[in-house]
Design an enzyme around this catalytic site. Sequence first.
Site, short mmCIF file in Angstrom:
data_model
loop_
_atom_site.label_atom_id
_atom_site.label_comp_id
_atom_site.label_asym_id
_atom_site.label_seq_id
_atom_site.Cartn_x
_atom_site.Cartn_y
_atom_site.Cartn_z
N LYS A 102 0.85 -0.97 0.20
CA LYS A 102 0.06 0.05 -0.41
C LYS A 102 1.23 0.90 0.36
O LYS A 102 1.86 1.39 0.94
CB LYS A 102 -0.50 -0.52 1.21
N GLY A 163 -7.75 9.79 9.74
CA GLY A 163 -7.87 9.15 11.19
C GLY A 163 -8.92 10.48 12.12
O GLY A 163 -9.08 10.89 12.55
N GLY A 190 -10.70 8.06 6.81
CA GLY A 190 -11.28 8.73 6.57
C GLY A 190 -13.21 8.33 7.48
O GLY A 190 -13.76 9.75 8.03
N ASN A 211 -9.28 1.92 10.43
CA ASN A 211 -7.93 1.18 11.81
C ASN A 211 -8.40 2.33 12.48
O ASN A 211 -9.11 2.38 13.47
CB ASN A 211 -6.67 2.10 10.61
#
Lengths: 259, 68
Positions: A102, A163, A190, A211
Amino acid sequence: MDTINDRLVIAGREFKSRLWVGTGKYKDFVETKKAIDASGADVVTVAVRRVNITDRSKDNLLDYLDPKKYIILPNTAGCYTVEDAVRYARLARAAGVSDLVKLEVLGDEKTLFPDTAGLIEAAKILIKEGFIVLPYTNDDPIVAKKLVDIGCPAVMPLAAPIGSGLGIRNPYNLKIIMETVKVPIIVDAGVGTASDAALAMEYGADAVLMNTAIAGAQDPLAMAEAMKYAVWAGRLAYRAGRIPRKLYATASSPIEGML
Amino acid sequence: MFIQVNGESRGIGEGQTVAALLHELDIRADRVAVELNLEILDRKDFETRSLREGDRVEILSFIGGGAE
């Protein structure tokens, strides 16, 4: 529709889950593992960092996430230059077992928005070296197309800053990306809560990566489960085809037979 | 002789291999990437690659992280 057989395929690899998760910000590896299991994700993204050589008591993440059971997707998080991103991608390949990466080339520390010029340059180098590059990119249809043109087998546009939990800031751009490129779209970063993930899938995203939305929730395990259902619900709704929006009511009950 | 391992100075035996260094540090070779003076080593070369005075070794592995 059968969710089991509705598999995502990228560069010939089959992915069971359309929810992909990060492994950062958990209180420990036990919680990480539990949350990932609750989410049902089979793709987990990990960062590459120096081994702590002075304190070897610390567990290794891979002791908890068996690479045979999960698809380990290393990222180049924290890289702000093409050189760094390429170096970390090469290190990730050397540390792991696959060519998947990634790719992140970040623009600045405040927004963590991708440096898309650097991203394209780094992607070119890594693709030439045989990497399967999944680029973390902006919600910019032109950049997404360029990334596909140079050989990225999927693109990962952001929903909002990493985040931030703001949800999808630019649904119209995401829709244009989905119409423009013919490779899988993984909405990355997001997402704040389950409805954001469902919405991304309803728009036609092929997967969602998150995450903080899970790890930062008050109850990460419950949120992980919520995300699992949200992603499938959104996927099913997308496949089912929603009704068009209308300004006025349409009665569901027949008029015929009324007194 | 002295080398740098992850930014810290460390004394090692003359001609010590990368594999021996990892063993000494209690690090599983199949879980890490090793960069020697900016060259990423192939895992199969860990056994044969000897270290020299002043070498800069970086040992990296996967940690928890989403994106940042």
